[in-house]
Design a protein around this motif. Structure first.
Motif, PDB file in Angstrom:
ATOM      1  N   UNK A 402       0.944  -1.485   0.254  1.00  0.00           N
ATOM      2  CA  UNK A 402      -0.005   0.388  -0.046  1.00  0.00           C
ATOM      3  C   UNK A 402       0.933   1.554   0.172  1.00  0.00           C
ATOM      4  N   UNK A 403       2.116   0.970   0.718  1.00  0.00           N
ATOM      5  CA  UNK A 403       2.978   1.953  -0.002  1.00  0.00           C
ATOM      6  C   UNK A 403       3.935   2.203  -0.985  1.00  0.00           C
ATOM      7  N   UNK A 404       4.820   3.484  -1.133  1.00  0.00           N
ATOM      8  CA  UNK A 404       5.888   2.903  -2.567  1.00  0.00           C
ATOM      9  C   UNK A 404       7.162   3.012  -1.469  1.00  0.00           C
ATOM     10  N   UNK A 405       7.151   2.613  -0.237  1.00  0.00           N
ATOM     11  CA  UNK A 405       8.163   1.813   0.360  1.00  0.00           C
ATOM     12  C   UNK A 405       9.000   4.241   0.740  1.00  0.00           C
ATOM     13  N   UNK A 406      10.750   3.288   1.304  1.00  0.00           N
ATOM     14  CA  UNK A 406      11.379   4.531   1.863  1.00  0.00           C
ATOM     15  C   UNK A 406      12.024   5.299   0.321  1.00  0.00           C
ATOM     16  N   UNK A 407      12.652   6.900   1.320  1.00  0.00           N
ATOM     17  CA  UNK A 407      13.825   7.074   0.177  1.00  0.00           C
ATOM     18  C   UNK A 407      15.002   6.585   0.179  1.00  0.00           C
ATOM     19  N   UNK A 411      19.589  10.046  -0.750  1.00  0.00           N
ATOM     20  CA  UNK A 411      18.543  10.956  -1.818  1.00  0.00           C
ATOM     21  C   UNK A 411      17.298  11.492  -0.542  1.00  0.00           C
ATOM     22  N   UNK A 412      16.475  12.098  -0.733  1.00  0.00           N
ATOM     23  CA  UNK A 412      15.316  13.308   0.594  1.00  0.00           C
ATOM     24  C   UNK A 412      14.183  13.154   0.094  1.00  0.00           C
ATOM     25  N   UNK A 413      13.402  12.756   0.421  1.00  0.00           N
ATOM     26  CA  UNK A 413      12.092  12.964  -0.178  1.00  0.00           C
ATOM     27  C   UNK A 413      11.480  13.996   1.346  1.00  0.00           C
ATOM     28  N   UNK A 414      10.442  15.039   1.285  1.00  0.00           N
ATOM     29  CA  UNK A 414       9.698  15.819   1.456  1.00  0.00           C
ATOM     30  C   UNK A 414       8.431  15.815   1.255  1.00  0.00           C
ATOM     31  N   UNK A 415       7.297  16.037   2.544  1.00  0.00           N
ATOM     32  CA  UNK A 415       6.045  16.572   1.710  1.00  0.00           C
ATOM     33  C   UNK A 415       5.711  18.215   1.478  1.00  0.00           C
ATOM     34  N   UNK A 416       5.432  18.847   0.686  1.00  0.00           N
ATOM     35  CA  UNK A 416       5.676  20.548   1.209  1.00  0.00           C
ATOM     36  C   UNK A 416       4.488  20.810   0.735  1.00  0.00           C
ATOM     37  N   UNK A 417       4.106  21.986   0.269  1.00  0.00           N
ATOM     38  CA  UNK A 417       3.099  22.839   0.532  1.00  0.00           C
ATOM     39  C   UNK A 417       1.768  21.630  -0.697  1.00  0.00           C
ATOM     40  N   UNK A 418       0.805  21.894   0.239  1.00  0.00           N
ATOM     41  CA  UNK A 418      -0.451  21.324  -0.376  1.00  0.00           C
ATOM     42  C   UNK A 418      -0.510  19.584  -0.755  1.00  0.00           C
ATOM     43  N   UNK A 419       0.399  18.904   0.789  1.00  0.00           N
ATOM     44  CA  UNK A 419       1.157  18.054   0.285  1.00  0.00           C
ATOM     45  C   UNK A 419       1.702  17.283  -0.696  1.00  0.00           C
ATOM     46  N   UNK A 420       2.224  17.851  -1.696  1.00  0.00           N
ATOM     47  CA  UNK A 420       3.155  17.771  -2.468  1.00  0.00           C
ATOM     48  C   UNK A 420       4.032  16.780  -2.322  1.00  0.00           C
ATOM     49  N   UNK A 421       4.854  16.340  -3.081  1.00  0.00           N
ATOM     50  CA  UNK A 421       6.053  15.198  -2.818  1.00  0.00           C
ATOM     51  C   UNK A 421       6.869  15.604  -3.263  1.00  0.00           C
ATOM     52  N   UNK A 458       4.801   8.318   6.234  1.00  0.00           N
ATOM     53  CA  UNK A 458       4.929   7.785   8.378  1.00  0.00           C
ATOM     54  C   UNK A 458       5.994   8.104   9.058  1.00  0.00           C
ATOM     55  N   UNK A 459       5.774   7.547  10.094  1.00  0.00           N
ATOM     56  CA  UNK A 459       6.515   8.108  11.678  1.00  0.00           C
ATOM     57  C   UNK A 459       7.877   7.630  11.159  1.00  0.00           C
ATOM     58  N   UNK A 460       7.838   5.897  10.159  1.00  0.00           N
ATOM     59  CA  UNK A 460       9.411   5.008  10.450  1.00  0.00           C
ATOM     60  C   UNK A 460       9.398   5.185   8.737  1.00  0.00           C
ATOM     61  N   UNK A 461       8.979   6.591   7.887  1.00  0.00           N
ATOM     62  CA  UNK A 461       9.178   6.891   6.637  1.00  0.00           C
ATOM     63  C   UNK A 461       8.769   6.179   4.764  1.00  0.00           C
ATOM     64  N   UNK A 462       7.636   5.637   5.436  1.00  0.00           N
ATOM     65  CA  UNK A 462       6.835   5.119   4.389  1.00  0.00           C
ATOM     66  C   UNK A 462       5.882   6.208   3.550  1.00  0.00           C
ATOM     67  N   UNK A 463       6.160   5.846   2.479  1.00  0.00           N
ATOM     68  CA  UNK A 463       5.580   7.172   1.431  1.00  0.00           C
ATOM     69  C   UNK A 463       4.302   6.288   0.590  1.00  0.00           C
ATOM     70  N   UNK A 464       3.194   6.997   0.647  1.00  0.00           N
ATOM     71  CA  UNK A 464       2.019   6.294   0.472  1.00  0.00           C
ATOM     72  C   UNK A 464       1.324   7.516  -0.487  1.00  0.00           C
ATOM     73  N   UNK A 465       1.040   7.191  -1.709  1.00  0.00           N
ATOM     74  CA  UNK A 465       0.574   8.358  -2.494  1.00  0.00           C
ATOM     75  C   UNK A 465      -0.984   8.714  -2.493  1.00  0.00           C
ATOM     76  N   UNK A 466      -1.038   9.557  -2.457  1.00  0.00           N
ATOM     77  CA  UNK A 466      -2.721  10.250  -2.565  1.00  0.00           C
ATOM     78  C   UNK A 466      -3.303  10.445  -3.822  1.00  0.00           C
TER      79      UNK A 466
END
Length: 606
Positions: A402-407, A411-421, A458-466
């Motif tokens: 259900x997630x696409x894993x961790x960064x 490299x790095x991933x953050x959630x920006x304005x409007x929940x943008x990846x 999430x808290x463990x760094x797993x990314x979910x695409x919405x």
């Protein structure tokens, strides 16, 4: 849990793809590199053989005057010769420019012109004709090299003729390949991939050597693939997902069986018996649908056993993921069903698959759960062409369905304005070719790549695409709808579905257009007294409408009230690349479908 990777590995990477390839040839000269179909049989070549031929082709390109970063096009389907051409371009310090074989002649000419390609590899006479039709618009183009087409020996060379030119050049410049490779800096342009785009003209994404090297090295560092593995590769090589798997191969040293014929995937898996494969979700959707409908057709005891097997499998899976023990009786049942059911599902994929990698679009978690219950792990990942394909991915020892894993480490991933990846790292593009304004828009003020996708960490760094930001719409009642989430749920429910497209922007309710899978419906027709009927007649029948309506009702039971599908219709054709409604990577061009069916959609609200 996977071994911890020191992000500092990025500081010690091989500078470029050319040296990565030469190092692999030197390390594994007698190991199998590639396997490819010749007629009904498969032939195999070693790294040494591949290295010798690629060096000859690279020298041939140098003899034609190719200089660092000059673009060389490849207009071809996925095949062994595509790989040879790409690697030769890397060794010659050029920059591969990709063209899907399904691209029409106008867009082919646009890409080759915008890239100022000096040389083009054209698969066959069909691709040669596209170039010839617009040759006057391509002043930079000097030579075309064809894999299977007619070569005149002057403006059009065969692959063998290019290699022969290379032999002459190498006789005069014996150390030119190593010397050229060593002179390529990490930030030199390696690839120009034109995004097929769901709107407007394709944009050329400028990808550097360091991005591809990073992606390959990262997979090697994770220790999940090595020289003992065998990849089956069918993905379009003009797409970054396919291209990044070549980098992984150079870094890890596994062999690759390559055949781009999509209609042969299942047959090929049974013959090749790979240990892993990358694929788009549509492949897993079709496989799931085929397995489910075949069992339904069996009926009786076999269908009951199949249904019970997957009830037990999903229960065991859930207990294990929650860290709970599996009761003895359930373990015994699971072992029995593994022999009777799960092993047969695994055998359809060759029986040796360690994992699949799913990318390029969202995979419904119910389909992932289905295969996982049968012992088939699908690791979903996420990325864009703009970041050399991979930004996040699940790991075989650390995944969350259900997630696409961790960064990816480094490299790095953050959630920006409007929940943008948003993404940052060594794999990010240098920009869009000849489009400085578009390049500026693609980045935040502090240098992060804007993806245009919504997501959460999430808290463990797993990314979910919405959802895709531009695909989200708001009903006239003020409720936001994420179409892709609804669409994926329906395709997991209905084994006959090909596409399910949701609309309703600024309307008071949500509607859908549905297409059915032609192969699945041909089987359905045989079982329901319509054998030999046309696809159009089948989908227009009342029996099919009633069947699909039942699945829509099931979907609505799982949705919020404001998301439910109030009206829907079946299209009399499936979406195709040729019709312009799908991109070559099998993504739906939503705006094209909406435009083509504007009157039908409007009639829902009349």
């Amino acid at each position: 849990m996977p071994a911890t990777i020191d992000p500092g590995f990025v500081d010690h990477l091989t500078p470029n793809v050319a040296l990565l390839f030469l190092d692999r040839v030197a390390t594994s000269p007698d190991s199998e590199a590639y396997r490819f179909p010749v007629g009904e049989a498969w032939e195999s070549v070693t790294w040494r053989q591949t290295g010798e031929l690629v060096s000859r082709l690279a020298a041939g390109l140098l003899s034609l005057g190719i200089e660092p970063e000059q673009r060389v096009g490849i207009a071809s389907s996925t095949r062994y010769e595509w790989v040879l051409a790409d690697l030769a371009i890397m060794l010659a310090a050029g920059a591969t420019t990709t063209v899907y074989p399904t691209t029409n002649s106008e867009d082919t000419a646009y890409i080759l012109s915008d890239a100022e390609c000096r040389v083009v590899f054209a698969e066959d006479d069909e691709q040669l004709a596209k170039i010839a039709e617009h040759r006057g618009e391509l002043p930079a183009l000097g030579t075309v090299v064809t894999f299977d087409g007619a070569a005149d020996g002057e403006g059009v060379l065969s692959l063998d003729q290019l290699a022969a030119r290379g032999d002459v050049y190498l006789a005069e410049h014996p150390d030119v390949i190593r010397r050229t490779a060593e002179a390529i800096p990490a930030d030199q342009l390696a690839t120009l991939i034109y995004t097929s785009g769901t709107t407007g003209r394709p944009k050329g994404v400028r990808l550097l050597h360091r991005g591809w090297v990073y992606q390959g090295a990262l997979i090697k560092e994770q220790g999940i693939l090595d020289e003992t593995d065998l990849q089956f590769l069918w993905l379009p090589m003009a797409h970054s997902f396919g291209k990044v798997l070549l980098s992984a191969q150079l870094a890890c040293g596994f062999a690759t069986a390559i055949d781009g014929r999509v209609d042969r995937i299942v047959d090929n898996l049974g013959v090749v018996k790979p240990t892993f494969m990358g694929a788009a979700p549509r492949i897993f959707e079709k496989a799931h649908a085929r397995i489910v409908t075949m069992q339904a057709a069996e009926g009786g005891a076999k269908e009951k056993i199949f249904t019970k097997a997957f009830e037990v499998g999903t229960t065991v899976d859930r207990l294990k993921r929650e860290g709970k023990s599996v009761p003895l009786a359930l373990r015994v049942q699971h072992g029995l069903f593994d022999k009777l059911v799960y092993s047969k599902v695994r055998e359809r994929f060759g029986g040796r698959v360690k994992f699949f990698i799913s990318g390029s679009a969202a995979l419904n978690s119910e389909i992932a759960d289905f295969f996982h219950a049968a012992g088939i792990l699908i690791l979903e990942g996420y990325g864009l062409t703009e970041n050399s394909a991979g930004a996040a991915v699940n790991h075989p020892d650390d995944y969350r369905i259900g997630s696409v894993g961790k960064a990816m480490p480094g490299s790095e991933i953050r959630i920006g304005e409007g929940d943008e990846i948003q993404i940052r790292g060594p794999h990010i593009m240098a920009g869009y070719h000849n489009l400085p304004e578009e390049t500026a828009k693609a980045f935040t003020e502090d240098g992060w790549l804007r993806t245009g996708d919504k997501g959460s960490l999430d808290a463990e760094g797993f990314l979910t695409i919405t959802g895709r930001i531009k695909d989200l719409f708001k009903t006239s009642g003020g409720k936001y709808i994420a179409p892709s989430a609804i669409e994926a749920k329906f395709k997991a429910l209905c084994p006959y579905a090909s596409q399910f497209l949701v609309f309703g922007n600024e309307r008071n309710f949500v509607v859908a257009l549905i297409t059915l899978d032609p192969d699945a419906m041909a089987t359905w027709a045989e079982e329901n007294g319509m054998s030999g009927a046309s696809y159009t007649d089948i989908v227009r029948s009342e029996k099919v409408r009633a069947m699909v309506g039942g699945y829509v009702d099931q979907l609505n039971e799982r949705l919020n009230r404001w998301e439910t599908i109030k009206k829907w219709d079946l299209l009399d054709h499936d979406l195709t690349i040729e019709s312009g409604e799908l991109t070559p990577s099998m993504k739906v061009k939503r705006n094209v479908v909406e435009s083509n069916n504007s009157e039908r959609i409007a009639s829902f609200y009349s």
